[in-house]
Design a protein around this motif. Sequence first.
Motif, PDB file in Angstrom:
ATOM      1  N   ARG A 170      -7.388   7.680   7.902  1.00 52.21           N
ATOM      2  CA  ARG A 170      -8.459   7.062   8.684  1.00 52.21           C
ATOM      3  C   ARG A 170      -8.269   7.297  10.369  1.00 52.21           C
ATOM      4  N   ASN A 171      -8.036   8.549   9.707  1.00 57.57           N
ATOM      5  CA  ASN A 171      -8.039   9.730  11.459  1.00 57.57           C
ATOM      6  C   ASN A 171      -6.504   9.722  12.216  1.00 57.57           C
ATOM      7  N   GLY A 172      -5.894   9.206  11.171  1.00 56.53           N
ATOM      8  CA  GLY A 172      -4.027   8.619  11.125  1.00 56.53           C
ATOM      9  C   GLY A 172      -4.210   7.592  12.011  1.00 56.53           C
ATOM     10  N   HIS A 173      -4.661   6.466  12.044  1.00 55.58           N
ATOM     11  CA  HIS A 173      -4.034   5.126  12.196  1.00 55.58           C
ATOM     12  C   HIS A 173      -3.651   4.243  11.378  1.00 55.58           C
ATOM     13  N   VAL A 174      -3.626   4.725  10.363  1.00 54.64           N
ATOM     14  CA  VAL A 174      -3.273   4.290   8.765  1.00 54.64           C
ATOM     15  C   VAL A 174      -1.422   4.124   9.760  1.00 54.64           C
ATOM     16  N   VAL A 175      -0.941   4.890  10.633  1.00 57.00           N
ATOM     17  CA  VAL A 175       0.339   3.657  10.563  1.00 57.00           C
ATOM     18  C   VAL A 175       0.728   3.192  12.584  1.00 57.00           C
ATOM     19  N   LEU A 190      -3.473  -1.595   0.773  1.00 60.18           N
ATOM     20  CA  LEU A 190      -2.867  -0.961   0.076  1.00 60.18           C
ATOM     21  C   LEU A 190      -2.335  -0.124  -0.469  1.00 60.18           C
ATOM     22  N   ILE A 191      -1.410   0.782   0.541  1.00 60.78           N
ATOM     23  CA  ILE A 191      -0.025   1.631   0.087  1.00 60.78           C
ATOM     24  C   ILE A 191       1.227   0.590   0.217  1.00 60.78           C
ATOM     25  N   ASP A 192       1.176  -0.683   0.703  1.00 60.94           N
ATOM     26  CA  ASP A 192       2.587  -1.848   0.430  1.00 60.94           C
ATOM     27  C   ASP A 192       2.241  -2.188  -1.009  1.00 60.94           C
ATOM     28  N   PHE A 216      -5.978  10.746   0.796  1.00 55.50           N
ATOM     29  CA  PHE A 216      -6.089  10.299  -0.168  1.00 55.50           C
ATOM     30  C   PHE A 216      -5.100   9.862  -1.456  1.00 55.50           C
ATOM     31  N   VAL A 217      -5.146   8.786  -1.530  1.00 53.75           N
ATOM     32  CA  VAL A 217      -4.308   8.416  -2.478  1.00 53.75           C
ATOM     33  C   VAL A 217      -4.885   9.060  -4.188  1.00 53.75           C
ATOM     34  N   ILE A 218      -3.564   9.170  -4.598  1.00 54.60           N
ATOM     35  CA  ILE A 218      -3.010   9.741  -5.955  1.00 54.60           C
ATOM     36  C   ILE A 218      -2.316   9.429  -6.963  1.00 54.60           C
ATOM     37  N   GLY A 219      -2.817   8.706  -7.933  1.00 57.27           N
ATOM     38  CA  GLY A 219      -1.668   7.803  -8.718  1.00 57.27           C
ATOM     39  C   GLY A 219      -2.224   7.836 -10.335  1.00 57.27           C
ATOM     40  N   ILE A 220      -0.809   7.657 -11.379  1.00 59.99           N
ATOM     41  CA  ILE A 220      -0.538   7.920 -12.050  1.00 59.99           C
ATOM     42  C   ILE A 220      -0.405   6.755 -12.912  1.00 59.99           C
ATOM     43  N   VAL A 221      -0.935   5.217 -13.824  1.00 58.94           N
ATOM     44  CA  VAL A 221      -0.234   4.920 -14.111  1.00 58.94           C
ATOM     45  C   VAL A 221       0.921   5.288 -15.138  1.00 58.94           C
ATOM     46  N   LYS A 222       1.516   3.814 -15.409  1.00 62.04           N
ATOM     47  CA  LYS A 222       2.806   4.497 -16.481  1.00 62.04           C
ATOM     48  C   LYS A 222       2.725   4.320 -17.690  1.00 62.04           C
ATOM     49  N   GLU A 223       3.353   5.256 -18.772  1.00 60.15           N
ATOM     50  CA  GLU A 223       3.162   4.422 -20.121  1.00 60.15           C
ATOM     51  C   GLU A 223       4.275   3.078 -20.060  1.00 60.15           C
TER      52      GLU A 223
END
Length: 223
Positions: A170-175, A190-192, A216-223
């Motif tokens: 968000r142009n740095g506004h996420v902080v 979302l990050i929380d 962007f966020v990238i994640g992998i669902v765990k086993e």
Amino acid sequence: MGMDSTWTEVDMYFINKLIAFDSNFDYVLKNNKKAGLPEIDVSPTQGKLLHLLAKMKGAKTILEIGTLGGYSSIWLGNALPDDGCLVTLEYNEKHVKVANENIKKAGLDHKIKIIEGPALETLPTLESKGFTSFDFIFIDADKPSNPYYLNWALKLSKPGTVIIVDNVVRNGHVVDSEGVDQSVLGTRQLIDLLSEEPRIDATAIQTVGSKGYDGFVIGIVKE
């Protein structure tokens, strides 16, 4: 030269060198503009990244939340095998009409299914339509709903599912912990959730380019 100009110039360099011209994408962007859709599609380099990530995953089933005119849908659809399927959710009737035109022009209407309506209303219907889980999920819709979309993505995942969420910087506004912008608040929530959620391993990447400063966020669902 300002930083924004430099970012755009570098983007164009990589596009010209690494992304072959495809008349379908040219048609999509022109058709979207003609129809008055907002010019908020992913960039060509970002679209190619989505395409490559879906191919690396070997995805056969993809869920996209937020279709707009189908630009990213086509990048992802091109990564699918012949028997693959992409389900994309879009609330705006006009966007659905334009996206259907674009997807048909790209020859992907046999692989891509658009479901019209608010995503938080259509997501609960997917299982009854036969879509119980997906290999790859791309979230790029209204940002205040991101926490809810993540929860649904996890419900519709299986071990190894890749989840990507766009526009998280968000142009740095996420902080900005004191901000009142609903898109920023949704992103921070979302990050929380990601920081507390044991079912997914994730990171976030900052990006610059023709679309400005975001990530962007990238994640992998765990086993």
